[in-house]
Structure formats: structure tokens, C-alpha cells
Design an enzyme around this catalytic site. Structure first.
Site, short mmCIF file in Angstrom:
data_model
loop_
_atom_site.label_atom_id
_atom_site.label_comp_id
_atom_site.label_asym_id
_atom_site.label_seq_id
_atom_site.Cartn_x
_atom_site.Cartn_y
_atom_site.Cartn_z
N HIS A 303 0.86 -1.19 0.00
CA HIS A 303 0.00 0.00 0.00
C HIS A 303 0.89 1.24 0.00
O HIS A 303 1.94 1.26 0.61
CB HIS A 303 -0.88 0.01 1.26
CG HIS A 303 -2.06 0.92 1.14
ND1 HIS A 303 -1.99 2.26 1.38
CD2 HIS A 303 -3.34 0.66 0.76
CE1 HIS A 303 -3.17 2.81 1.18
NE2 HIS A 303 -4.01 1.86 0.80
N ASP A 360 -7.94 -5.32 -0.04
CA ASP A 360 -8.40 -6.17 -1.14
C ASP A 360 -8.08 -7.64 -0.95
O ASP A 360 -8.62 -8.49 -1.67
CB ASP A 360 -7.77 -5.68 -2.45
CG ASP A 360 -8.31 -4.30 -2.83
OD1 ASP A 360 -7.50 -3.38 -3.02
OD2 ASP A 360 -9.55 -4.16 -2.88
C1 SDX Z 1 -6.11 0.12 -2.96
O1 SDX Z 1 -4.31 4.59 -1.96
C2 SDX Z 1 -5.28 3.98 -1.36
O2 SDX Z 1 -5.73 4.35 -0.30
C3 SDX Z 1 -5.86 2.81 -2.14
C4 SDX Z 1 -6.89 1.96 -1.42
C5 SDX Z 1 -8.17 2.72 -1.17
O3 SDX Z 1 -8.91 2.35 -0.25
O4 SDX Z 1 -8.48 3.64 -1.99
O5 SDX Z 1 -6.37 1.49 -0.19
C6 SDX Z 1 -7.27 0.74 -2.27
O6 SDX Z 1 -5.85 0.47 -4.08
C7 SDX Z 1 -5.26 -0.87 -2.22
C8 SDX Z 1 -4.04 -1.38 -3.06
C9 SDX Z 1 -4.56 -2.46 -4.01
N1 SDX Z 1 -3.51 -2.84 -4.98
C10 SDX Z 1 -2.88 -4.01 -4.90
O7 SDX Z 1 -3.05 -4.83 -4.00
C11 SDX Z 1 -1.93 -4.29 -6.05
C12 SDX Z 1 -0.62 -4.86 -5.53
N2 SDX Z 1 0.08 -3.81 -4.78
C13 SDX Z 1 1.14 -3.09 -5.46
O8 SDX Z 1 0.92 -2.89 -6.83
C14 SDX Z 1 1.63 -1.88 -4.67
O9 SDX Z 1 1.80 -2.29 -3.37
C15 SDX Z 1 0.83 -0.59 -4.68
C16 SDX Z 1 0.65 -0.07 -6.04
C17 SDX Z 1 -0.48 -0.79 -4.00
C18 SDX Z 1 1.61 0.45 -3.86
O10 SDX Z 1 2.87 0.50 -4.34
P1 SDX Z 1 3.80 1.76 -3.98
O11 SDX Z 1 3.61 2.19 -2.59
O12 SDX Z 1 3.64 2.75 -5.06
O13 SDX Z 1 5.20 1.20 -3.93
P2 SDX Z 1 5.99 0.76 -5.16
O14 SDX Z 1 5.10 0.24 -6.25
O15 SDX Z 1 6.94 1.86 -5.48
O16 SDX Z 1 6.74 -0.47 -4.51
C19 SDX Z 1 7.76 -0.26 -3.49
C20 SDX Z 1 8.56 -1.54 -3.50
C21 SDX Z 1 9.01 -1.93 -4.91
O17 SDX Z 1 10.19 -2.68 -4.78
P3 SDX Z 1 11.61 -1.90 -5.01
O18 SDX Z 1 11.63 -1.47 -6.47
O19 SDX Z 1 11.61 -0.71 -4.05
O20 SDX Z 1 12.66 -2.94 -4.66
O21 SDX Z 1 7.73 -2.61 -3.03
C22 SDX Z 1 7.57 -3.57 -4.08
C23 SDX Z 1 7.91 -2.87 -5.38
O22 SDX Z 1 8.37 -3.80 -6.34
N3 SDX Z 1 6.14 -3.97 -4.04
C24 SDX Z 1 5.74 -5.22 -4.25
C25 SDX Z 1 4.35 -5.18 -4.07
N4 SDX Z 1 3.98 -3.92 -3.79
C26 SDX Z 1 5.10 -3.18 -3.79
N5 SDX Z 1 6.40 -6.38 -4.54
C27 SDX Z 1 5.64 -7.49 -4.68
N6 SDX Z 1 4.28 -7.51 -4.51
C28 SDX Z 1 3.61 -6.38 -4.22
N7 SDX Z 1 2.29 -6.41 -4.07
#
Ligand code: SDX
Length: 425
Positions: A303, A360
Site C-alpha cells: 500500500h 483487497d
Molecule cells: C487500494 O491509496 C489507497 O488508499 C488505495 C486503497 C483505497 O482504499 O483507496 O487502499 C485501495 O488500491 C489498495 C491497493 C490495491 N492494490 C494491490 O493490491 C496491487 C498490488 N500492490 C502493489 O501494486 C503496490 O503495493 C501498490 C501499487 C499498491 C503500492 O505500491 P507503492 O507504494 O507505489 O510502492 P511501489 O510500487 O513503489 O513499490 C515499493 C517496493 C518496490 O520494490 P523496489 O523497487 O523498491 O525494490 O515494493 C515492491 C515494489 O516492487 N512492491 C511489491 C508489491 N507492492 C510493492 N512487490 C511485490 N508484490 C507487491 N504487491
């Protein structure tokens, strides 16, 4: 006493005011930065940038706190209903009994949609995704219900009308996609029960409204009702800043929520759990999620704000166990989800990246138990988030300092270049 930060740039020193929120969070007010220094800030993805001040929802991503108008989401999930929580978010206070009764009457009186809208559904390809249909239909409401946004009571009518009709629009897309007649809303059913009845009642098998299922749906929607400046809410505010209709701004929010990184994750989680269950490849899925070269992400994990447990997930997980037990349902995907959570939370990658299950991760298990088809999962999120979008839209429209949203950029393209006639290229 106002705090300041000093910015030293070249020979000059600039003082920028620091503003402090109710819970002690602080921000540098850069609203005059460019005028004073010629500088702008750059923050791709806005992870460090506040777009507004707001009195609606408070989140603490480090402590896993979520409150609507100051009330913890845990208390609302336990003691309130979705209708009452929607009133709280939109009107800024819990309703008196009379206010709640008047709200219920307004919701009931506005629960039908214009019969001519059926033609839109009947001409939509049957394979269309319900989120695409919902976004279009909400935008189309403007043609049938011209907005009244001058007086407070007109705004109240417009937002309550949308809050009521969204259920009917969603249920219609499900029924018509299956070639079934739509089921009309009933005056004797409250908000959540009415939606379930519109979804599942049938002339050949009347729908048995189970209070356990109604409560689970109401809690599901309470948990989704608002979440400060997330992607879709920011879309509603951004589009709304151009002074378009409420329907157009909400339609934009629905489109943003559809994304698999945002609200679309609840459907993606079930697809992922199903794939793991069928292929028995949980460890491979976790390794893929950790592999930078692999675009696969563990859906339902991580998140932008919560760097600890998402408080909504804890409630959703508990509700999974109680709901499935009460309904005497055994869902193999629940066991897969729990195993996946347990393994991931012990894995250094997820620990080091502060990746925890979000709202989710278990949401789809609850929706499956209720009988919602997977392609409607994000529609369920949208119905739950509608009061939050409306409240945030109203706040932005009422803000005397609010203006057309128009971010700047840093240009990194080619310097001035002359046009070359085609014969010389
Ligand atoms: C919602 O914003 C809100 O409030 C949203 C929400 C709401 O109520 O409105 O809460 C609802 O959208 C919840 C999130 C649902 N999405 C998912 O579950 C999809 C999977 N999650 C990821 O795509 C990710 O965690 C995000 C997009 C949700 C958040 O990512 P960030 O904070 O932008 O962080 P990032 O993508 O820059 O990742 C940081 C690091 C990266 O690794 P590095 O490059 O730093 O080594 O964490 C890793 C990412 O690769 N990472 C993951 C991961 N999420 C982040 N690695 C594996 N699996 C994951 N799910």
C-alpha cells in the site's frame, strides 16, 4: 506560532511556512514557492505531496489508523450501517433519528432509474466489464437528471439521488448481462438488502434475505467508504476542479478505481488465489513477486500509505471466518489466502519492503460468500466508495481556496528545433 523552513537557493534565502494537521502531521506550504524563487517541486506519484487539507478522513499509515470524521472505522464497522456511515461522511455528523429517516425516504424515492436507460444496457455488448458499464451509466445520469447544484437542498437531492441509483445501475448490469429481467428496488427494504434483492431475486426463485449477509455487505461497504486522497478520489477532485457535473467527476473516479493496482485488485486477488490453488504454485508465486524482472505482484499486498497492517484487512479477515461459518461455506481460497499471508509475512522481502495485506486481500472471499460474481467485485468497491467520493467532491467545491487543478512539469525534451519539410527528411 507558525513554524517555517528555510530554503537557501543561490544567494537567496526563502522562508516557507509549515502547516500542522489535527494529528500533528506537518507540511511545507509551497503555494508561493514559484512566485518567490522561480522553483517548482517534482514528486512523481505524489508520494510526498499533499493536494489539499481535509476534515473528512484521517489515516496513519505507520500506526494503521483509519477514522471517518474522527470516528475509528472499527467502531463504525461494529455499530453503524453503511447508510448511516454514508450520511456521516457526506454531512459531517452522525444523523439524528429524524435525519436518518428523512435520508432513508429520499434514498427510497430516488432508487428507480429512467426506463429509457435500459436501452443503453441492452445495446452494451454482453461481455462488457461491469465497471465500464457503471462509469458510462453514471455519466449518462446527467442526461436524465439535470443536476441541481445551487442551493444546499438541491445539492443534497443530487448526491442522495446518485447514492441511491448507483445500486440500481449496478444490479441492472448484472441482471441484463445474464439475459434476465431487472428487479426493481423495493420500498420495504433498506439500502444493502435492497441491492442484494435487486441482484439475486428471481421470478422462479425468490431471494431469501439473510440478515447475516446484509450485515456483511454493510460492513464491507463501510470499510470501503473513504480513504482520503487515494488515486480515484484524487481523480474525482481533479476532474471536479474543472467544474464539470458531479456525475462526470464520479464517472472519472469509477474509471480510476477499475485499475488492478487500485480497486481492481480485489478481482485480481481472486484470480491469483485461484491460479495458485489450481497449480499448487504458492512458493513460485512468492518468488515471482520478489523478482524485479518479473512484472507479477502479489495482488492484495502492499500500500502507498499503510506500511503496517491495513486496519480494514483485519476486520475483513475476521468477517471471512464468521461469515463462512454462519453460512456453512468452506471456500478453499480462504485457506490459500491465509497460507499465502503467513508465508509472505515471514519472508524478508515483504518484511523489508513493509508489504502487508491490504483491504483487497480478503475482500473477494467475502464477496464470493455473498454470491457476487468476480467481475462485479470492483463495482462493489465503487458502491462503497461513492459516499467518500461525494464528500471529498463537496469539500473541494466548497473550498474558497480551491482552484482548477493544473500541475506543472520539468521539460526534458529537445531544445528549439526547426520544422523540416517532408521533401528534405
Ligand atoms: C487500494 O491509496 C489507497 O488508499 C488505495 C486503497 C483505497 O482504499 O483507496 O487502499 C485501495 O488500491 C489498495 C491497493 C490495491 N492494490 C494491490 O493490491 C496491487 C498490488 N500492490 C502493489 O501494486 C503496490 O503495493 C501498490 C501499487 C499498491 C503500492 O505500491 P507503492 O507504494 O507505489 O510502492 P511501489 O510500487 O513503489 O513499490 C515499493 C517496493 C518496490 O520494490 P523496489 O523497487 O523498491 O525494490 O515494493 C515492491 C515494489 O516492487 N512492491 C511489491 C508489491 N507492492 C510493492 N512487490 C511485490 N508484490 C507487491 N504487491
Amino acid at each position: 506560532m507558525t513554524e517555517f523552513v528555510k530554503l537557501i537557493y543561490g544567494e537567496k534565502e526563502y522562508q516557507l511556512p509549515v502547516i500542522e494537521g489535527t494529528e500533528g502531521e506537518k507540511a511545507i506550504d509551497i503555494s508561493k514557492l514559484r512566485a518567490q524563487s522561480g522553483l517548482i517541486t517534482l514528486d512523481t506519484g505524489y508520494g510526498n505531496t499533499g493536494s489539499c487539507t481535509s476534515v473528512i478522513t484521517f489515516m496513519d499509515g505507520e500506526k494503521g489508523i483509519l477514522r471517518y470524521r474522527g470516528i475509528p472505522v472499527e467502531q463504525l464497522a461494529e455499530q453503524s450501517t453503511f447508510k448511516e456511515t454514508a450520511y456521516l461522511l457526506i454531512h459531517g455528523k452522525l444523523p439524528t433519528q429524524k435525519e436518518l429517516t428523512d435520508f432513508s425516504v429520499l434514498l427510497n424515492d430516488n432508487s428507480l432509474v429512467h426506463e429509457d436507460m435500459r436501452a443503453f444496457y441492452e445495446n452494451y455488448p454482453r461481455s462488457s466489464h461491469p465497471m465500464g458499464i457503471l462509469s458510462s451509466m453514471v455519466n449518462a445520469l446527467r442526461s436524465f437528471y439535470p443536476e441541481l447544484l445551487n442551493l444546499e437542498e438541491e445539492i443534497n437531492m443530487t448526491v442522495t439521488r446518485l447514492l441511491s441509483k448507483v445500486r440500481t445501475l449496478a444490479a441492472m448490469s448484472y441482471k441484463i448481462s445474464r439475459g434476465h429481467k431487472m428487479v426493481y428496488p423495493r420500498p420495504d427494504l433498506a439500502y444493502s438488502a435492497n441491492f442484494l434483492n435487486m441482484m439475486f431475486d428471481s421470478p422462479v426463485r425468490p431471494y431469501d434475505i439473510d440478515p447475516v449477509v446484509v450485515k456483511a455487505l454493510s460492513v464491507f461497504w463501510i470499510l470501503h467508504a473513504d480513504h482520503e486522497q487515494n488515486c480515484s478520489t484524487s481523480a474525482v477532485r481533479m476532474v471536479g476542479s474543472a467544474r464539470v457535473t458531479l456525475y462526470a467527476a464520479i464517472s472519472a473516479g469509477i474509471a480510476a478505481l477499475w485499475g488492478p493496482l487500485h480497486g481492481g485488485a480485489n478481482q485480481a486477488v481472486i484470480d491469483m488465489l485461484t491460479h495458485i490453488a489450481e497449480n499448487k504454485n504458492m512458493k513460485q508465486a512468492i518468488e515471482r513477486a520478489k523478482d524485479k524482472k518479473d512484472p507479477f505482484r502479489l495482488m492484495g499486498f502492499g500500500h502507498r500509505v499503510y506500511k503496517t497492517f491495513d486496519p480494514r484487512m483485519k476486520i475483513m479477515k475476521k468477517m471471512c471466518d464468521s461469515l463462512l461459518e454462519k453460512l456453512n461455506i468452506s471456500d478453499p481460497l480462504l485457506d490459500v489466502a491465509k497460507d499465502l499471508e503467513e508465508i509472505a509475512l515471514k519472508d524478508a522481502y515483504f518484511i523489508d519492503h513493509n508489504l502487508y495485506p491490504n483491504v483487497d486481500f480478503y475482500a473477494g472471499i467475502v464477496l464470493r460468500a455473498i454470491g457476487i460474481p468476480t467481475n462485479m467485485f470492483t463495482v462493489m468497491f465503487a458502491i462503497g466508495r461513492l459516499p467518500g467520493w461525494i464528500a471529498q467532491w463537496k469539500e473541494s467545491q466548497d473550498d474558497p481556496n480551491w482552484k482548477l487543478c493544473r500541475p506543472r512539469q520539468i521539460y526534458t525534451g529537445p531544445p528549439e528545433t526547426d520544422y523540416v519539410p517532408i521533401g528534405e527528411r
